[in-house]
Write a protein that holds these residues in place. Structure first.
Motif, PDB file in Angstrom:
ATOM      1  N   SER A  12      36.601  25.739  45.191  1.00  0.00           N
ATOM      2  CA  SER A  12      36.445  27.200  45.060  1.00  0.00           C
ATOM      3  C   SER A  12      36.446  27.884  46.423  1.00  0.00           C
ATOM      4  N   ASP A  13      37.380  27.459  47.274  1.00  0.00           N
ATOM      5  CA  ASP A  13      37.510  28.014  48.621  1.00  0.00           C
ATOM      6  C   ASP A  13      38.308  29.309  48.572  1.00  0.00           C
ATOM      7  N   TYR A  36      36.717  33.369  44.293  1.00  0.00           N
ATOM      8  CA  TYR A  36      35.393  33.862  44.678  1.00  0.00           C
ATOM      9  C   TYR A  36      34.462  33.879  43.467  1.00  0.00           C
ATOM     10  N   HIS A  39      33.321  30.424  42.937  1.00  0.00           N
ATOM     11  CA  HIS A  39      32.375  30.091  44.004  1.00  0.00           C
ATOM     12  C   HIS A  39      31.008  30.704  43.702  1.00  0.00           C
TER      13      HIS A  39
END
Length: 104
Positions: A12-13, A36, A39
């Motif tokens: 989840s970069d 995002y 993340h």
């Protein structure tokens, strides 16, 4: 683009520099926002969606500087898992046109 997105999805970069190598504008924004959200919610993606990208137009025809691409994807094999304990967390459905998907 999709390979870089799948790679970024595994952690989840949402700030992956690879995303901007193949996407700009709204496409880049949508990719980054999706990552995002994962993340923020503590999710990662395992597996990859399949795609059927097609060029709809290229202008000017002899030396294109503008290309319009459409794409249909199927996320049946791109499933969400909790980043902290790797438990399955894909309650959103996944698949093509919202078809529910569950691992094996």
């Amino acid at each position: 683009m999709w390979q870089d997105f799948a790679e970024a999805g595994s952690t989840s970069d949402w700030q992956s520099s690879k995303l901007a190598q193949h996407a700009t504008g709204l496409a880049l924004t949508n990719l980054s926002r999706g990552l995002y959200a994962d993340h923020y919610n503590g999710l990662v993606t395992k597996g990859e969606a399949t795609h059927d990208a097609r060029v709809m137009s290229a202008e000017p025809a002899n030396e294109p500087t503008r290309v319009i691409v459409t794409d249909c994807s199927d996320s049946t094999n791109a499933l969400k898992y909790r980043a902290d304990n790797e438990s399955y967390a894909d309650w959103s459905g996944g698949g093509e046109a919202g078809t529910p998907s569950r691992p094996g």
